[in-house]
Design a protein around this motif. Structure first.
Motif, PDB file in Angstrom:
ATOM      1  N   UNK A 195      -0.403  -0.947 -12.618  1.00 44.88           N
ATOM      2  CA  UNK A 195      -1.034   0.292 -11.875  1.00 44.88           C
ATOM      3  C   UNK A 195      -0.564   0.496 -10.503  1.00 44.88           C
ATOM      4  N   UNK A 196      -0.116  -1.003  -9.778  1.00 45.17           N
ATOM      5  CA  UNK A 196       0.310  -1.137  -8.494  1.00 45.17           C
ATOM      6  C   UNK A 196       1.704   0.094  -8.118  1.00 45.17           C
ATOM      7  N   UNK A 197       1.559   0.624  -6.945  1.00 42.63           N
ATOM      8  CA  UNK A 197       2.544   1.634  -6.652  1.00 42.63           C
ATOM      9  C   UNK A 197       4.087   0.836  -6.660  1.00 42.63           C
ATOM     10  N   UNK A 198       3.864  -0.586  -5.936  1.00 37.42           N
ATOM     11  CA  UNK A 198       5.139  -1.170  -5.896  1.00 37.42           C
ATOM     12  C   UNK A 198       5.718  -1.350  -7.303  1.00 37.42           C
TER      13      UNK A 198
ATOM     14  N   UNK B  80       5.144   0.399  -9.982  1.00 35.50           N
ATOM     15  CA  UNK B  80       5.516   1.737 -10.694  1.00 35.50           C
ATOM     16  C   UNK B  80       6.632   2.323 -10.010  1.00 35.50           C
ATOM     17  N   UNK B  81       6.886   2.084  -8.720  1.00 35.90           N
ATOM     18  CA  UNK B  81       8.199   2.720  -8.440  1.00 35.90           C
ATOM     19  C   UNK B  81       9.279   2.028  -8.685  1.00 35.90           C
TER      20      UNK B  81
END
Lengths: 280, 334
Positions: free
Chosen positions: A191-194, A196-197
């Protein structure tokens, strides 16, 4: 007699749910669905599910059998499946006997009317199947639902809506033998943006928003075909290369050591943000 | 103690996403479908009964010179366009080609794959020597309202009138003194249970002498009694709505890492929509929810917001005779 899909937006105040299918007393609450969708095949599939899995320990195992077959017999677009009223209709009016068989009488009302995708008896199976199918193949759906923790946690993890990522995560879990206890900390990292991107970058999927197998949607499903070998729509298919890319990206960014050192809060040692409670 | 969130240098300037045109089934939509001030696409306002595909032209800009000065070549950057619809679990992404700090793209989506609203945003990343992309900057998102006006009316018939207590609350008369969970508050006139699963529950205390009579439909015996009755209705409604909206706001979270706004589901979302759109009618509910979440975490202006919320509740509370009648009828049935 042909039976059709409907919608129930609100139950009457004095609603009493039994196990009777299509009860007269709820008929006034039923609104027509936007198009004609027959439920005959689904009815047979649910009958077969109840007959096949009986009672007791096999109830949980029935999910991995029913999820693909529910999806294959209830041919809806994502937009149609987003309507809570459809799921309330199925659980309270069309197949209340399944809800009681699978989840018990005590939870019937609460689960039949909940909007929570992780809890609704039919919604969780359909959306889980939609998440983990690969085009017409439901093989990964059965794999995902063979562990209820995986399916439930995934349904609230946004990056899992990227199909290649969802299938890559299943393989990642299997490869590293991550047990039930470790699915939550994996989900926390996903779930962390780092993270997912990185995954989205590895597996861009712009076709997901435009492709639709309308022929599959229009085809009347046949119960026996679905019981024997359910087949999904052609859209939403990813290649082996794409799944491989997702898996490689996961190997790069997921901190396995941190996951393996995870302890649930009640273990009395370290704790990390918890995910969803298990349903079973 | 300061904590390092990003162990690499982020972009100081902004990553800006502009939506320049919208086409529905290949036909250019009127320009006012794009509300640039609130960053919203008002597709539902087009009043098209049927349509199949929407195309959205997107332009993205970022200060390339800032990165070049830092020795980050454009070839080491990647720009990800994200399209998400929570209602349908749709997540589509596309890498856009960059040229001198700009990028263009067209995002297409089928109406059958989206519902309610969708979100368009961009993320600019720099790829390190380990080939892992790291986030330099996220754009502010655009929201797209998709749901047609004709749809929700049958979807939620419970909302018979805006702000009606009985549409939202399960109203029940109980003697607090004999009800297990209510004994500790036996002297209170009412209690709002926000943990009940499907709807918040409003308990009215029939153990309080003449309270049920006061709230009954019977004609008031004096102007004073009528005034007291109206006051009590208003106080009840204000208290119940305030408890519900505060509970719903407590469920609003902004993810620390991604900045994603997480809104509650079920009735909590409904109460937020009703109240926040009354509070800030000029902007989408999501924007207001984000502002309140920020104010709450920063402690900056949250108290003022709560005061404004009370005003908003007052404005929508319906104290008409119809509401009173339905309140009593509902209460008596349970």
């Amino acid at each position: 007699m042909t039976i059709s899909l409907g919608k129930i937006s609100a139950l009457p105040e004095d609603a009493f749910l039994s196990v009777e299918r299509f009860p007269e007393r709820l008929r006034d609450a039923v609104l027509p669905f936007d198009r004609e969708v027959h439920l005959d095949a689904l009815s047979s599939v649910i009958d077969e599910c109840i007959a096949r899995f009986g009672t007791g320990k096999t109830l949980t195992q029935s999910d991995s059998w029913l999820a693909p077959r529910l999806h294959a017999s209830l041919r809806l677009t994502k937009r149609e499946a987003a309507s809570a009223a459809v799921w309330t209709f199925l659980a309270t009016f069309a197949f209340p006997d399944y809800v009681v068989w699978r989840w018990g009488k005590d939870r019937q009302l609460a689960l039949s009317t909940t909007r929570d995708v992780k809890k609704h008896p039919f919604k969780r199976l359909w959306w889980g199947a939609e998440m983990f199918r690969n085009g017409p193949s439901y093989d990964s759906v059965e794999q995902a639902f063979s562990r209820s923790d995986v399916a439930n946690t995934s349904l609230s993890t946004r990056v899992m809506n990227n199909r290649a990522v969802a299938l890559g995560v299943l393989r990642f879990i299997e490869k590293h033998a991550l047990g039930s206890r470790l699915v939550n900390p994996l989900s926390t990292q996903l779930r962390t943006a780092a993270v997912t991107v990185v995954l989205d970058n590895a597996c861009p999927n712009y076709a997901e928003s435009i492709e639709l197998d309308r022929a599959w949607l229009r085809t009347e499903p046949l119960a026996q075909d679905i019981i024997d070998d359910p087949t999904g729509p052609e859209h939403g298919a990813v290649s082996e290369d794409e799944i491989e890319m997702a898996q490689q990206a996961l190997e790069q960014v997921i901190d396995l050591e941190r996951i393996r050192s995870y302890r649930k809060p009640h273990d009395g040692t370290t704790s990390q943000p918890n995910g969803e409670a298990e349903q079973h | 103690m300061s904590q390092m969130i990003f162990p690499f240098e982020r972009l100081f300037g902004d990553l800006v996403v502009n939506i320049t045109a919208v086409r529905i089934d290949g036909q250019a939509a009127p320009d006012d479908v794009i509300d640039r001030e609130s960053r919203t696409l008002l597709i539902q306002a087009l009043k098209r009964e049927t349509w199949a595909v929407a195309d959205i032209d997107v332009e993205v800009e970022f200060p390339i010179q800032e990165l070049l000065n830092r020795g980050v070549p454009e070839s080491g950057l990647s720009l990800l366009l994200q399209f998400e619809c929570d209602a349908t679990d749709l997540r589509a992404t596309e890498r856009l080609a960059l040229r001198e700090g700009k990028a263009q793209g067209t995002l297409s989506f089928s109406r059958d794959l989206v519902a309610e609203r969708a979100r368009v945003a961009c993320v600019l990343c720099a790829t390190g020597t380990d080939r892992i992309p790291r986030i330099l900057k996220e754009s502010r998102p655009w929201n797209s309202r998709i749901q047609e006006a004709s749809e929700p009316t049958r979807e939620r018939p419970r909302r018979r009138s805006r702000g009606s207590l009985t549409d939202f609350f399960d109203v029940r008369w109980r003697d607090f003194l004999v009800e297990d969970g209510l004994k500790p508050i036996a002297k209170e006139l009412y209690f709002v249970d926000v943990d009940s699963p499907d709807r918040p529950r409003l308990y009215l205390n029939e153990g309080i002498d003449k309270y049920r009579t006061l709230l009954s439909e019977k004609r008031a015996t004096s102007l004073e009694e009528q005034a007291l009755r109206d006051l009590e209705y208003r106080r009840l409604a204000l208290g119940a709505w305030f408890a519900a909206v505060i509970h719903a706001l407590n469920s609003v979270q902004v993810e620390e890492d991604s900045g994603d706004l997480l809104l509650p589901e079920d009735w909590r979302r409904d109460v937020l929509k009703l109240m926040l759109e009354q509070l800030r009618p000029q902007q989408p509910m999501e924007v207001t929810a984000r502002e309140i979440a920020r104010a709450r975490s920063d402690g900056d202006g949250y108290g003022t917001t709560l005061g404004e919320l009370q005003v908003a509740i007052n404005q929508i509370v319906d104290t008409t005779a119809v509401m009173r009648r339905s309140l009593m009828t509902m209460g008596q049935e349970n």
